[in-house]
Design a protein around this motif. Structure first.
Motif, PDB file in Angstrom:
ATOM      1  N   PRO A 260       0.953  -1.131  -0.046  1.00  0.00           N
ATOM      2  CA  PRO A 260      -0.059   0.012   0.111  1.00  0.00           C
ATOM      3  C   PRO A 260       0.845   1.143   0.072  1.00  0.00           C
ATOM      4  N   ALA A 261       1.263   1.674  -1.159  1.00  0.00           N
ATOM      5  CA  ALA A 261       2.266   2.938  -1.383  1.00  0.00           C
ATOM      6  C   ALA A 261       1.651   3.657  -2.567  1.00  0.00           C
ATOM      7  N   ARG A 262       1.700   4.894  -2.559  1.00  0.00           N
ATOM      8  CA  ARG A 262       1.590   5.791  -3.777  1.00  0.00           C
ATOM      9  C   ARG A 262       2.276   6.938  -3.696  1.00  0.00           C
ATOM     10  N   PHE A 263       2.817   7.144  -5.248  1.00  0.00           N
ATOM     11  CA  PHE A 263       3.527   8.290  -5.428  1.00  0.00           C
ATOM     12  C   PHE A 263       2.822   9.352  -6.237  1.00  0.00           C
ATOM     13  N   VAL A 264       2.766  10.364  -5.878  1.00  0.00           N
ATOM     14  CA  VAL A 264       2.086  11.755  -6.762  1.00  0.00           C
ATOM     15  C   VAL A 264       3.451  12.661  -7.143  1.00  0.00           C
ATOM     16  N   LEU A 265       3.567  12.791  -8.490  1.00  0.00           N
ATOM     17  CA  LEU A 265       4.860  13.476  -9.121  1.00  0.00           C
ATOM     18  C   LEU A 265       3.980  14.718  -9.478  1.00  0.00           C
ATOM     19  N   PHE A 266       4.396  16.133  -9.138  1.00  0.00           N
ATOM     20  CA  PHE A 266       3.822  17.272  -9.537  1.00  0.00           C
ATOM     21  C   PHE A 266       4.820  17.498 -10.609  1.00  0.00           C
ATOM     22  N   GLU A 267       4.094  17.486 -11.959  1.00  0.00           N
ATOM     23  CA  GLU A 267       4.920  18.026 -13.272  1.00  0.00           C
ATOM     24  C   GLU A 267       5.296  19.192 -13.297  1.00  0.00           C
ATOM     25  N   THR A 268       6.612  19.675 -13.326  1.00  0.00           N
ATOM     26  CA  THR A 268       7.171  21.114 -13.259  1.00  0.00           C
ATOM     27  C   THR A 268       7.298  21.599 -11.671  1.00  0.00           C
ATOM     28  N   GLY A 269       6.771  20.722 -10.816  1.00  0.00           N
ATOM     29  CA  GLY A 269       6.491  21.364  -9.287  1.00  0.00           C
ATOM     30  C   GLY A 269       8.043  21.400  -8.680  1.00  0.00           C
ATOM     31  N   SER A 270       8.133  22.392  -7.790  1.00  0.00           N
ATOM     32  CA  SER A 270       9.586  22.551  -7.079  1.00  0.00           C
ATOM     33  C   SER A 270       9.705  22.086  -5.699  1.00  0.00           C
ATOM     34  N   HIS A 271      10.507  22.088  -4.849  1.00  0.00           N
ATOM     35  CA  HIS A 271      10.573  21.672  -3.692  1.00  0.00           C
ATOM     36  C   HIS A 271       9.412  21.979  -2.590  1.00  0.00           C
ATOM     37  N   GLY A 272       8.994  22.973  -2.733  1.00  0.00           N
ATOM     38  CA  GLY A 272       7.954  23.253  -2.109  1.00  0.00           C
ATOM     39  C   GLY A 272       6.747  22.765  -2.452  1.00  0.00           C
ATOM     40  N   THR A 273       6.230  22.514  -3.785  1.00  0.00           N
ATOM     41  CA  THR A 273       4.954  22.135  -4.361  1.00  0.00           C
ATOM     42  C   THR A 273       4.399  21.134  -3.428  1.00  0.00           C
TER      43      THR A 273
END
Length: 290
Positions: A260-273
């Motif tokens: 039970p693990a999920r990864f959400v990647l914010f495309e073009t997001g920076s460190h604080g996103t």
């Protein structure tokens, strides 16, 4: 798929699969708060099993159009100030020391709790500020109060054994299952406590927001116990590269079928996103229902 990283293009699937992945069969549904405002603005791609998702992030839309003062004050419609009545600073005494902690709700009576650990240069005020990070911490506080939970964020003075000991003391002070959320360098605290049997027994899950990668995490007691984990990260994070954290996620997933693990990647997001854009309702429902 504006600016989509070439490694991610293979994950694009049909809409029917996307809907199933975003709305998994869960046994817990939290009462919402401003869900439309804080929902992910667009899903660019998702893996077949729903575990890895790429979310559209646009600085103009998600900062400049959302904030009155960019990165300082969100527009008022993103904030519900009434939760301040249940929010207070506190001093938690342990081992002759006092740990400054921001508190929302009543931990002694809570159904569950979220404890947020800030990164380097922060203190408890970062996770208690209603108006920075797009109002996302205000939403988190409101979600906790609406659902009988409690929210706490301590000032962590060091990200070593002493800092981990302080966070452990706060976790162990209550009886409710805890989601331990660690941002940036605060992830060192999550990694340390992931090997503490007393803490792991109290945890409902972990969330790592732009966290420092630690490959040893995949062999931790928390992972061996099947603790649910959510990773969120910006693709343009220059502090901790998303691919290094994705490698940790992949290693965790390999430890057990359907981990039970999920990864959400914010495309073009920076460190604080991740602190601005993580959908807390969706994340907590995933973590608390397993």
């Amino acid at each position: 798929m504006r600016g989509l990283h070439p490694r991610l293009s293979a994950f694009v699937l049909a809409g029917a699969v996307l809907i199933c992945a975003i709305s998994p069969a869960i046994s817990l549904e939290l009462r919402g708060h401003k869900d439309k405002l804080f929902a992910y603005p667009g899903i660019l791609s998702i893996s077949k099993d729903g575990a890895f998702m790429v979310v559209d992030y646009d600085k103009q839309r998600d900062i400049h159009s959302r904030d009155v003062e960019p990165e300082r004050r969100v527009r008022s419609n993103y904030v519900s100030a009434g939760v301040k009545r249940q929010t207070r600073p506190a001093l938690h005494a342990v081992g002759g020391r006092e740990i400054e902690t921001g508190v929302t709700g009543d931990y002694s009576k809570a159904r569950f709790a979220v404890i947020f650990v800030h990164g380097r240069g922060g203190d408890q005020r970062l996770g208690m500020n209603d108006y920075t990070f797009g109002g996302n911490f205000n939403r988190l506080k409101n979600l906790m109060v609406l659902n009988g939970g409690a929210y706490m964020t301590p000032t962590v003075k060091s990200f070593d054994a002493q800092g981990a000991s302080d966070v452990k003391a706060i976790i162990m002070a209550g009886k409710a299952p805890v989601v331990l959320a660690c941002a940036s360098m605060g992830a060192f605290i999550c990694s340390s406590l992931a090997n503490d049997p007393a803490v792991v027994d109290r945890l409902a899950g972990m969330a790592l927001l732009g966290g420092a990668p630690d490959m040893a995490f995949a062999g931790s007691r928390a992972v061996k116990s099947g603790l649910p984990i959510v990773f969120t990260h910006g693709s343009l994070d220059t502090v901790y590269d998303w691919e290094d954290q994705k490698a940790v996620f992949d290693a965790v997933r390999k430890t057990a079928a359907d981990y039970p693990a999920r990864f959400v990647l914010f495309e073009t997001g920076s460190h604080g996103t991740p602190m601005r854009m993580t959908d807390w309702k969706q994340s907590l429902e995933f973590l608390l229902s397993r």
